[in-house]
Scaffold this active site. Structure first.
Site, short mmCIF file in Angstrom:
data_model
loop_
_atom_site.label_atom_id
_atom_site.label_comp_id
_atom_site.label_asym_id
_atom_site.label_seq_id
_atom_site.Cartn_x
_atom_site.Cartn_y
_atom_site.Cartn_z
N TYR A 172 0.89 -1.03 -0.10
CA TYR A 172 -0.08 0.05 -0.13
C TYR A 172 0.83 1.11 0.05
O TYR A 172 2.10 1.27 0.52
CB TYR A 172 -0.77 -0.06 1.38
CG TYR A 172 -1.89 0.96 1.33
CD1 TYR A 172 -2.68 1.48 0.25
CD2 TYR A 172 -2.23 1.85 2.53
CE1 TYR A 172 -3.66 2.41 -0.03
CE2 TYR A 172 -3.20 2.89 2.50
CZ TYR A 172 -4.00 3.02 1.20
OH TYR A 172 -4.78 4.25 1.28
N TYR A 182 -3.07 5.21 8.59
CA TYR A 182 -2.69 3.99 8.46
C TYR A 182 -1.66 3.81 9.62
O TYR A 182 -0.38 3.84 8.89
CB TYR A 182 -2.12 3.92 7.07
CG TYR A 182 -2.17 2.53 6.57
CD1 TYR A 182 -3.12 1.52 6.26
CD2 TYR A 182 -0.60 1.97 6.36
CE1 TYR A 182 -3.00 0.24 5.77
CE2 TYR A 182 -0.43 0.66 5.68
CZ TYR A 182 -1.50 -0.17 5.62
OH TYR A 182 -1.16 -1.39 5.06
P1 NAD Z 1 -8.43 -9.66 3.75
O1 NAD Z 1 -9.30 -9.29 5.16
O2 NAD Z 1 -9.30 -9.94 2.80
O3 NAD Z 1 -7.27 -10.37 4.12
C1 NAD Z 1 -6.27 -10.60 5.14
C2 NAD Z 1 -6.05 -11.57 5.48
O4 NAD Z 1 -5.02 -11.96 6.36
C3 NAD Z 1 -7.21 -12.22 6.14
O5 NAD Z 1 -7.85 -13.35 5.38
C4 NAD Z 1 -6.97 -12.67 7.42
O6 NAD Z 1 -7.57 -13.65 8.04
C5 NAD Z 1 -5.56 -12.75 7.12
N1 NAD Z 1 -4.50 -12.77 8.37
C6 NAD Z 1 -4.16 -11.88 9.20
N2 NAD Z 1 -3.03 -12.20 10.12
C7 NAD Z 1 -2.89 -13.50 9.66
C8 NAD Z 1 -1.65 -14.45 10.19
N3 NAD Z 1 -1.09 -14.46 11.11
N4 NAD Z 1 -1.61 -15.63 9.32
C9 NAD Z 1 -2.13 -16.06 8.31
N5 NAD Z 1 -3.32 -15.00 7.79
C10 NAD Z 1 -3.35 -13.82 8.60
O7 NAD Z 1 -8.15 -7.84 3.50
P2 NAD Z 1 -7.32 -7.63 2.21
O8 NAD Z 1 -7.56 -5.81 2.22
O9 NAD Z 1 -7.68 -8.16 1.06
O10 NAD Z 1 -5.92 -7.70 2.53
C11 NAD Z 1 -5.05 -8.35 1.60
C12 NAD Z 1 -3.68 -7.58 1.31
O11 NAD Z 1 -3.69 -6.52 0.85
C13 NAD Z 1 -2.93 -7.52 2.53
O12 NAD Z 1 -1.40 -7.37 2.64
C14 NAD Z 1 -3.36 -5.73 2.65
O13 NAD Z 1 -2.50 -4.72 3.34
C15 NAD Z 1 -3.04 -5.41 1.31
N6 NAD Z 1 -3.69 -4.27 0.64
C16 NAD Z 1 -5.19 -3.90 1.00
C17 NAD Z 1 -5.95 -2.70 0.59
C18 NAD Z 1 -7.11 -2.43 0.88
O14 NAD Z 1 -7.54 -1.24 0.68
N7 NAD Z 1 -8.09 -3.35 1.15
C19 NAD Z 1 -5.10 -1.83 -0.26
C20 NAD Z 1 -3.41 -2.17 -0.39
C21 NAD Z 1 -3.07 -3.09 -0.13
#
Ligand code: NAD
Length: 286
Positions: A172, A182
């Site tokens: 991000y 954040y």
């Molecule tokens: P999401 O909730 O779908 O995914 C996050 C996942 O991480 C969840 O399924 C959760 O159960 C899992 N998780 C947390 N701790 C864990 C651990 N210790 N071991 C295994 N799994 C674990 O949300 P998302 O937003 O799709 O996130 C996915 C990636 O995308 C992350 O790296 C997030 O930072 C990144 N991201 C998200 C956004 C946004 O706006 N949603 C923007 C940029 C980047």
């Protein structure tokens, strides 16, 4: 032979991990999933009861199949690392072999090898606190779950990845620009993830012949993002200010991941690919 992908960080059908799994499945890949242990039960139950069937539909009308769901907690590398209270926790005691090393071993035993590794997970217990108020515990926990987890996954999975394989993580823009809200060291964790992408691209490229890239994704109302508390604001800000004025869909990030994992991207490694409607290129909002 079709490709086989392991996607760490899927616990529902709303996040980037699910969308990436779908794009890879649509391109013909076999899908293995790593689900956070505390979320495993509800995810598997929902899957079994057909709760995700509508979102499993692929462009050709078939349903995405998940060959196997593995319990995973990416903050623990080996069973020796797991504290007693976690071991005894009811939600953890119900599953086994969920440390990173054990999951890699299980995947090797079940399937032999993989071609694609996706890290789509992050966690920062103090994300809603400003960095200036973040505790050492919160900061290190964010780095452990969101950055080192990727080093660990690659460390343990690279040996079972076929040459020509690819790995992708999600980052991000808060790593390089100020995004108030954040917090908790999550901006620091994403900066580490992006820097590590370059070093790991070199090391895993030389040692295993695989590529390492990260996608800097725009805002999506996933479960994790809702927990931060400012996601609606970020989505609206992006629609108002990005060069391409539309809401970003998870599918667009999924498609970019499928490209990066494919031979079409065979010369791309160590890169941060922005999939954000171009918002990163703006200097001021207009
Ligand atoms: P999401 O909730 O779908 O995914 C996050 C996942 O991480 C969840 O399924 C959760 O159960 C899992 N998780 C947390 N701790 C864990 C651990 N210790 N071991 C295994 N799994 C674990 O949300 P998302 O937003 O799709 O996130 C996915 C990636 O995308 C992350 O790296 C997030 O930072 C990144 N991201 C998200 C956004 C946004 O706006 N949603 C923007 C940029 C980047």
């Amino acid at each position: 032979r079709g490709k086989r992908a392991f996607i760490a960080g899927i616990a529902d059908d709303n996040g980037y991990g699910w969308a990436i799994a779908k794009s890879l499945a649509a391109a013909g890949a076999e899908i293995l999933v790593g689900t956070w242990v505390p979320a495993l039960n509800i995810f598997e139950t929902s899957l079994r009861r057909g709760k995700f069937d509508e979102s499993r539909v692929l462009p050709d009308g078939s349903l995405m199949e998940i060959a196997k769901v593995y319990p995973l907690d990416a903050v623990y590398d080996t069973p020796e690392d797991v504290p007693e209270d976690v071991k005894a926790n009811k939600r953890y005691a119900g599953s086994s072999k969920w440390t990173v090393k054990e999951v890699a071993e299980s995947v090797k035993e079940d399937f032999g090898s993989i071609d694609i590794l996706v890290h789509s997970l992050a966690n920062g217990p103090e994300v809603s606190k400003p960095l200036l108020e973040t505790s050492r515990y919160g900061y290190l926990a964010a780095i452990s779950a969101s950055s080192y987890s990727y080093v660990s996954l690659l460390q343990h999975f690279a040996p079972i990845m076929n040459p020509g394989g690819a790995t992708i993580s999600l980052t991000y823009i808060a790593s390089e620009r100020i995004i108030p809200g954040y917090g908790g060291g999550m901006s620091s964790a994403k900066a580490a993830l992006e820097s590590d992408t370059q070093v790991l691209a070199f090391e895993a490229g030389r040692k295993h012949g695989i590529r390492v890239n990260t996608i800097s994704a725009g805002p999506l109302g996933s479960r994790a993002a809702k927990a931060i508390g400012f996601i609606d604001k970020m989505i609206n800000y992006s629609i108002e200010n990005a060069p391409v004025q539309k809401e970003l869909s998870a599918e667009e990030v999924g498609n970019a991941a499928a490209f990066l994992a494919s031979p079409l991207a065979s010369a791309i490694t160590g890169a941060v690919l922005y999939v954000d409607n171009g918002l990163n290129a703006m200097g001021v909002g207009v």
